[in-house]
Design an enzyme around this catalytic site. Structure first.
Site, mmCIF file in Angstrom:
data_model
loop_
_atom_site.group_PDB
_atom_site.id
_atom_site.type_symbol
_atom_site.label_atom_id
_atom_site.label_comp_id
_atom_site.label_asym_id
_atom_site.label_seq_id
_atom_site.Cartn_x
_atom_site.Cartn_y
_atom_site.Cartn_z
ATOM 1 N N TYR A 152 -29.659 -66.681 77.669
ATOM 2 C CA TYR A 152 -29.384 -67.577 76.531
ATOM 3 C C TYR A 152 -30.568 -67.546 75.568
ATOM 4 O O TYR A 152 -30.393 -67.413 74.363
ATOM 5 C CB TYR A 152 -29.142 -68.991 77.036
ATOM 6 C CG TYR A 152 -28.800 -70.006 75.983
ATOM 7 C CD1 TYR A 152 -29.779 -70.875 75.483
ATOM 8 C CD2 TYR A 152 -27.509 -70.119 75.494
ATOM 9 C CE1 TYR A 152 -29.464 -71.815 74.515
ATOM 10 C CE2 TYR A 152 -27.193 -71.066 74.534
ATOM 11 C CZ TYR A 152 -28.168 -71.912 74.053
ATOM 12 O OH TYR A 152 -27.857 -72.851 73.092
ATOM 13 N N LYS A 156 -30.613 -66.229 71.591
ATOM 14 C CA LYS A 156 -31.018 -67.131 70.494
ATOM 15 C C LYS A 156 -32.249 -66.598 69.763
ATOM 16 O O LYS A 156 -32.358 -66.758 68.539
ATOM 17 C CB LYS A 156 -31.230 -68.543 71.018
ATOM 18 C CG LYS A 156 -29.955 -69.186 71.572
ATOM 19 C CD LYS A 156 -28.837 -69.232 70.520
ATOM 20 C CE LYS A 156 -27.622 -69.982 71.025
ATOM 21 N NZ LYS A 156 -26.539 -70.072 70.020
#
Ligand SMILES: NC(=O)C1=CN([C@@H]2O[C@H](COP(=O)(O)OP(=O)(O)OC[C@H]3O[C@@H](n4cnc5c(N)ncnc54)[C@H](O)[C@@H]3O)[C@@H](O)[C@H]2O)C=CC1
Ligand SMILES: CCCCCC(=O)CC\C=C/C=C/C=C/[C@@H](O)[C@@H](O)CCCC(=O)O
Length: 259
Positions: A152, A156
């Site tokens: 994740y 990002k």
């Protein structure tokens, strides 16, 4: 400042959470909004709710999987067929699934690239476009590691780097398109109940200490990135301590090494 009356916006992941909040603040400010999401049930409920409040010609839901080139392009073409133009594009759809990491990459990073390029190809002056603005939703995990969520975090960070590099490209090439990134902290949405990781306890421990943001607070920050036409390549952090633009030094601190 960009006047949103009669402008057309697209928001991915708009059936709930932050995306629904972004769609609502755009409607409040006069825009027409296309809601794109995988969740058709919720999407059609949101469409009906917004049409009741803002008028039946202002909101339209389109089923869409941002991980699919074909489905994303098809949804975008349907938006253009109905609204005729797109002035604002928000790549918001995202998941946190460290177990199915390729799915996470295909949505959080590849999906943002797909949406950005669909919008850019439509908006850029060199293609006869009217210009516009693209807002990519990253996270504070796009600026530093979120323990327990390395994939994740990587996606990002990729969203932040991609947005900044394309913004500079657009500026140099005079595309007439602004690209900005939004980096919120924790917000109580469905994402916090759907995330998948072997380090669940680690993330839950971090969240226990966190101060949570309201969707409305993040939506106000989103609106600033949309409306302020001086902002291109901006990275806006929304934290419980406040909202601020990130500065990126041209030379990062380093410690010389003798080999
Ligand atoms: N909730 C939080 O604490 C934070 C969330 N974010 C980011 O904000 C964005 C929105 O997250 P939330 O609203 O919290 O999540 P959410 O889970 O409430 O909403 C995400 C929406 O995206 C949709 N979606 C998922 N995969 C999709 C796909 N392949 N194609 C189309 N739509 C898809 C879901 O159906 C859902 O409606 C995400 O990119 C997330 O990473 C960033 C910082 C903090
Ligand atoms: C179940 C988890 C949901 C994940 C949704 C999010 O994106 C939450 C993101 C919130 C916090 C991320 C924290 C990571 C931050 C630190 O590494 C810090 O270094 C970031 C620095 C940002 C700044 O300087 O303000």
């Amino acid at each position: 400042m960009m006047i949103l009356n009669d402008k057309v916006a697209v928001v991915t992941g708009a059936s709930q959470g932050l995306g629904r909040g972004f769609a609502e603040i755009l409607l409040e400010n006069g825009a027409k909004v296309a809601l794109l999401d995988l969740n058709e049930t919720l999407g059609r409920e949101v469409q009906a709710h917004f049409n009741e409040i803002y008028g039946s010609d202002r909101t339209q839901f389109y089923p869409c999987d941002v991980a699919s080139d074909e489905l994303f392009k098809d949804a975008f073409q349907k938006v253009l067929h109905k609204f005729g133009r797109v002035d604002v594009f928000c790549n918001n759809a995202g998941i946190l699934n460290e177990k199915d990491w390729e799915k996470t990459v295909s949505i959080n990073l590849s999906g943002v690239v797909r949406g950005t390029y669909l919008a850019m190809d439509h908006m850029k002056k060199q293609n006869g476009g009217q210009g516009g603005v693209i807002i990519n939703v990253a996270s504070m995990a796009g600026l530093g590691p979120l323990p327990g969520a390395p994939i994740y975090t990587a996606t990002k960070h990729g969203v932040v780097g991609f947005s900044r590099a394309l913004a500079e490209t657009s500026n140099i090439a005079d595309y007439g398109v602004r690209i900005n990134a939004l980096c919120p902290g924790f917000v109580r949405t469905a994402l916090l109940n759907s995330f998948q990781t072997d380090e669940k306890a680690m993330l839950e421990s971090i969240m226990e200490k966190a101060k949570f943001l309201e969707v409305e607070d993040v939506a106000k920050a989103f609106l600033l990135l949309v409306k302020d036409e001086s902002l291109n390549g901006a990275v806006l952090v929304v934290a419980s301590a406040g909202t601020a633009f990130m500065s990126f030094p041209t030379e990062l601190p380093r410690t010389p090494v003798t080999l």
